[in-house]
Design an enzyme around this catalytic site. Structure first.
Site, PDB file in Angstrom:
ATOM      1  N   ASP A   1       1.814   2.751   9.244  1.00  0.00           N
ATOM      2  CA  ASP A   1       1.782   1.683   9.444  1.00  0.00           C
ATOM      3  C   ASP A   1       0.088   1.135   9.117  1.00  0.00           C
ATOM      4  O   ASP A   1      -0.633   2.023   9.539  1.00  0.00           O
ATOM      5  CB  ASP A   1       2.515   0.916  10.226  1.00  0.00           C
ATOM      6  CG  ASP A   1       3.520  -0.439   9.311  1.00  0.00           C
ATOM      7  OD1 ASP A   1       3.003  -0.854   8.318  1.00  0.00           O
ATOM      8  OD2 ASP A   1       4.186  -1.002  10.026  1.00  0.00           O
TER       9      ASP A   1
ATOM     10  N   CYS B   1      14.230  -1.727   6.651  1.00  0.00           N
ATOM     11  CA  CYS B   1      14.298  -2.507   7.663  1.00  0.00           C
ATOM     12  C   CYS B   1      14.506  -3.513   7.664  1.00  0.00           C
ATOM     13  O   CYS B   1      13.902  -4.267   6.362  1.00  0.00           O
ATOM     14  CB  CYS B   1      12.775  -2.018   7.910  1.00  0.00           C
ATOM     15  SG  CYS B   1      12.656  -1.709   9.971  1.00  0.00           S
TER      16      CYS B   1
END
Length: 211
Positions: free
Chosen positions: A123, A6
């Site tokens: 996360d 990412c």
């Protein structure tokens, strides 16, 4: 095992990272991020699936960006509600909903999104919206009893292989790599990524859920 890289920003680096074997590549459409994708680069991944990362954006804005960038998936990192996730899926886009995992109550909150998302992303809690470079206590995920497969994110770096090897969960679908593999925000180290991805694929045979 899905391997997502990412925070991509520049054409040359996108080409380099795609060669490493990354299956998904993420582009962040959140202006405060140091990895903000403010323009369409000359090259976008052709083999890897394109993921757009958004924070509290409208459905209209997300779909507009999907069209401009040819996105296959959207990753939602804000306070988006299940109804919006469902609408996006109905518009033909796969949806990843991110959750900052503080404790088992976070996992309970994800249950409201069951059936509206294709994947969850777990996360590390931080003051920003991801990209903290820190990991969280993965043992919390033992309490996850949902039905939606999830990606692990937060603090993954070249030294994480041992930790990953010790983690198991029947719905663990992949990993999300970002700041731990950067030479600077938005630019990844392709050599380090290639070595790491090779070892991960060797261990998991690049098959989703077969852990």
């Amino acid at each position: 095992m899905i391997i997502k890289v990412c925070g991509m920003t520049e054409s040359k680096n996108i080409r380099q990272v795609e060669i490493t074997g990354a299956e998904w590549m993420g582009f962040i459409f959140y202006p405060p991020s140091p990895r903000y994708a403010g323009y369409v680069p000359d090259y976008l991944p052709e083999r890897a699936r394109r993921v757009g990362v958004f924070v509290d954006a409208s459905t209209e804005k997300i779909m507009e960006t999907v069209g401009q960038w040819g996105l296959h998936l959207v990753q939602l990192h804000g306070n988006e509600q299940p109804a919006q996730c469902r609408t996006l899926r109905e518009n033909g886009v796969e949806v990843i909903k991110a959750f900052s995992v503080k404790d088992s109550e976070t996992l309970e909150s994800s249950l409201a999104y069951e059936g509206t998302c294709d994947y969850f992303l777990f996360d590390t809690p931080c003051t920003g919206r991801g990209g903290s470079g820190r990991s969280f206590n993965w043992n919390i995920l033992k309490a996850y009893q949902g039905h939606t497969p999830f990606l692990l994110s937060g603090g993954l770096n070249p030294k994480s292989l041992g930790t990953l090897a010790r983690f198991t969960h029947p719905l663990w679908a992949g990993i999300d790599l970002n700041s731990g593999f950067e030479v600077r925000p938005g630019i990844k180290d392709p050599q380090t990524l290639a070595q790491f991805i090779h070892l991960v694929q060797k261990r998991y045979n690049n098959k989703i859920h077969e852990l």
